[in-house]
Design an enzyme around this catalytic site. Structure first.
Site, PDB file in Angstrom:
ATOM      1  N   GLU A 284      35.504  80.992  71.695  1.00  0.00           N
ATOM      2  CA  GLU A 284      34.631  81.816  72.854  1.00  0.00           C
ATOM      3  C   GLU A 284      33.242  80.992  71.509  1.00  0.00           C
ATOM      4  O   GLU A 284      32.538  81.117  72.344  1.00  0.00           O
ATOM      5  CB  GLU A 284      34.402  83.056  71.944  1.00  0.00           C
ATOM      6  CG  GLU A 284      35.530  83.817  73.111  1.00  0.00           C
ATOM      7  CD  GLU A 284      35.563  85.572  72.035  1.00  0.00           C
ATOM      8  OE1 GLU A 284      34.832  85.659  71.551  1.00  0.00           O
ATOM      9  OE2 GLU A 284      36.455  86.228  72.658  1.00  0.00           O
ATOM     10  N   VAL A 285      33.935  80.204  70.839  1.00  0.00           N
ATOM     11  CA  VAL A 285      32.090  79.635  70.345  1.00  0.00           C
ATOM     12  C   VAL A 285      32.437  78.551  70.459  1.00  0.00           C
ATOM     13  O   VAL A 285      32.971  77.876  69.110  1.00  0.00           O
ATOM     14  CB  VAL A 285      31.360  79.856  68.957  1.00  0.00           C
ATOM     15  CG1 VAL A 285      30.215  79.631  68.441  1.00  0.00           C
ATOM     16  CG2 VAL A 285      31.014  81.863  69.063  1.00  0.00           C
TER      17      VAL A 285
ATOM     18  N   ASP B 152      31.982  87.011  59.603  1.00  0.00           N
ATOM     19  CA  ASP B 152      32.001  87.533  61.200  1.00  0.00           C
ATOM     20  C   ASP B 152      31.651  88.605  61.636  1.00  0.00           C
ATOM     21  O   ASP B 152      31.775  89.526  60.361  1.00  0.00           O
ATOM     22  CB  ASP B 152      33.789  87.361  61.439  1.00  0.00           C
ATOM     23  CG  ASP B 152      33.554  87.036  62.656  1.00  0.00           C
ATOM     24  OD1 ASP B 152      34.588  86.108  63.505  1.00  0.00           O
ATOM     25  OD2 ASP B 152      33.116  88.051  63.603  1.00  0.00           O
ATOM     26  N   ILE B 153      30.434  88.628  62.260  1.00  0.00           N
ATOM     27  CA  ILE B 153      30.056  89.890  63.169  1.00  0.00           C
ATOM     28  C   ILE B 153      30.995  91.523  63.628  1.00  0.00           C
ATOM     29  O   ILE B 153      30.477  92.172  63.465  1.00  0.00           O
ATOM     30  CB  ILE B 153      29.214  89.398  64.625  1.00  0.00           C
ATOM     31  CG1 ILE B 153      27.834  89.952  64.196  1.00  0.00           C
ATOM     32  CG2 ILE B 153      29.597  89.290  65.610  1.00  0.00           C
ATOM     33  CD1 ILE B 153      26.932  90.479  65.123  1.00  0.00           C
TER      34      ILE B 153
ATOM     35  N   ASN C 155      40.231  78.460  66.240  1.00  0.00           N
ATOM     36  CA  ASN C 155      40.600  78.325  67.684  1.00  0.00           C
ATOM     37  C   ASN C 155      40.329  76.829  68.939  1.00  0.00           C
ATOM     38  O   ASN C 155      38.984  76.740  68.453  1.00  0.00           O
ATOM     39  CB  ASN C 155      40.480  79.479  68.115  1.00  0.00           C
ATOM     40  CG  ASN C 155      40.804  80.737  67.327  1.00  0.00           C
ATOM     41  OD1 ASN C 155      41.986  80.775  66.920  1.00  0.00           O
ATOM     42  ND2 ASN C 155      40.147  81.486  67.330  1.00  0.00           N
TER      43      ASN C 155
ATOM     44  N   HIS D 294      34.618  75.723  64.362  1.00  0.00           N
ATOM     45  CA  HIS D 294      34.423  76.709  62.627  1.00  0.00           C
ATOM     46  C   HIS D 294      35.715  76.879  62.680  1.00  0.00           C
ATOM     47  O   HIS D 294      36.732  77.014  63.701  1.00  0.00           O
ATOM     48  CB  HIS D 294      33.715  78.046  63.267  1.00  0.00           C
ATOM     49  CG  HIS D 294      34.515  78.471  64.117  1.00  0.00           C
ATOM     50  ND1 HIS D 294      33.922  78.550  65.782  1.00  0.00           N
ATOM     51  CD2 HIS D 294      34.692  79.431  64.460  1.00  0.00           C
ATOM     52  CE1 HIS D 294      34.348  78.827  66.491  1.00  0.00           C
ATOM     53  NE2 HIS D 294      34.945  80.047  65.268  1.00  0.00           N
TER      54      HIS D 294
ATOM     55  N   HIS E  21      38.066  79.885  60.624  1.00  0.00           N
ATOM     56  CA  HIS E  21      38.266  81.427  60.391  1.00  0.00           C
ATOM     57  C   HIS E  21      39.247  81.370  59.109  1.00  0.00           C
ATOM     58  O   HIS E  21      40.315  80.864  59.120  1.00  0.00           O
ATOM     59  CB  HIS E  21      38.853  82.529  61.304  1.00  0.00           C
ATOM     60  CG  HIS E  21      38.312  82.357  62.787  1.00  0.00           C
ATOM     61  ND1 HIS E  21      37.798  83.631  63.352  1.00  0.00           N
ATOM     62  CD2 HIS E  21      38.193  81.859  64.129  1.00  0.00           C
ATOM     63  CE1 HIS E  21      36.849  83.247  64.169  1.00  0.00           C
ATOM     64  NE2 HIS E  21      37.185  82.253  64.996  1.00  0.00           N
TER      65      HIS E  21
HETATM   66  P1  5GP Z   1      35.744  81.849  68.249  1.00  0.00           P
HETATM   67  O1  5GP Z   1      36.272  82.674  68.873  1.00  0.00           O
HETATM   68  O2  5GP Z   1      34.936  80.475  68.933  1.00  0.00           O
HETATM   69  O3  5GP Z   1      37.259  80.948  67.488  1.00  0.00           O
HETATM   70  O4  5GP Z   1      35.445  82.692  66.704  1.00  0.00           O
HETATM   71  C1  5GP Z   1      34.232  83.434  67.251  1.00  0.00           C
HETATM   72  C2  5GP Z   1      33.816  84.398  65.757  1.00  0.00           C
HETATM   73  O5  5GP Z   1      32.057  84.503  65.731  1.00  0.00           O
HETATM   74  C3  5GP Z   1      33.743  85.278  66.842  1.00  0.00           C
HETATM   75  O6  5GP Z   1      34.811  85.968  65.330  1.00  0.00           O
HETATM   76  C4  5GP Z   1      32.950  86.436  66.306  1.00  0.00           C
HETATM   77  O7  5GP Z   1      33.199  87.307  66.197  1.00  0.00           O
HETATM   78  C5  5GP Z   1      31.532  85.382  65.961  1.00  0.00           C
HETATM   79  N1  5GP Z   1      30.332  85.792  66.077  1.00  0.00           N
HETATM   80  C6  5GP Z   1      30.378  85.803  67.528  1.00  0.00           C
HETATM   81  N2  5GP Z   1      28.760  85.886  67.331  1.00  0.00           N
HETATM   82  C7  5GP Z   1      27.967  86.524  66.371  1.00  0.00           C
HETATM   83  C8  5GP Z   1      27.080  85.839  65.179  1.00  0.00           C
HETATM   84  O8  5GP Z   1      26.109  86.380  66.118  1.00  0.00           O
HETATM   85  N3  5GP Z   1      27.595  86.261  64.340  1.00  0.00           N
HETATM   86  C9  5GP Z   1      28.523  86.362  63.336  1.00  0.00           C
HETATM   87  N4  5GP Z   1      28.469  86.633  62.401  1.00  0.00           N
HETATM   88  N5  5GP Z   1      29.607  86.011  64.412  1.00  0.00           N
HETATM   89  C10 5GP Z   1      29.752  85.631  65.402  1.00  0.00           C
END
Ligand code: 5GP
Length: 107
Positions: free
Chosen positions: A93-94, A30-31, A85, A98, A100
């Site tokens: 958010e994405v 994760d970034i 999530n 996926h 975590h």
């Molecule tokens: P969500 O909130 O959708 O469950 O998690 C999305 C995750 O993707 C977040 O923890 C965010 O930090 C990670 N993320 C978003 N954009 C990028 C990216 O460009 N590269 C990486 N490695 N992680 C990302």
């Protein structure tokens, strides 16, 4: 449908630190890590959310759990959280499904 950021990472359009890849999933760091180890297990199939998982996808969901187990062995994790999530209200958010994998809260 517009490509998700994760599809763009899979297609190597955007760089990421890749921990593992096979024909069904990619695992990246994760970034913005929330724990010592924070990986994202992402299926290649761009399913938007857990609510869109169909019966035919259930072997893929099982595979994600098997990959989590293998990563825990490889990285010698003593324990971990596996989190999905789902939806905006669930903090997603994405919109490309996926999981975590987080570890190292008490080191
Ligand atoms: P969500 O909130 O959708 O469950 O998690 C999305 C995750 O993707 C977040 O923890 C965010 O930090 C990670 N993320 C978003 N954009 C990028 C990216 O460009 N590269 C990486 N490695 N992680 C990302």
């Amino acid at each position: 449908m517009e490509k998700s950021i994760f599809t763009r990472i899979m297609e190597k359009e955007i760089p990421a630190r890749i921990e593992y890849e096979d024909d069904k999933v990619i695992v990246i760091h994760d970034i913005a890590p929330k724990a010592n180890v924070h990986l994202l297990i992402i299926p290649r199939k761009p399913i938007p959310t857990l609510m869109d998982v169909a019966e035919e996808d259930l072997p893929l969901i099982g595979h994600i759990h098997q990959v989590a187990q293998k990563l825990a062995q490889k990285l010698e994790l003593k324990g971990f959280r596996l989190i999905n999530n789902c939806g905006k209200e669930g903090g997603q958010e994405v919109f490309h499904i996926h999981y975590h994998l987080l570890s190292g809260f008490h080191e």
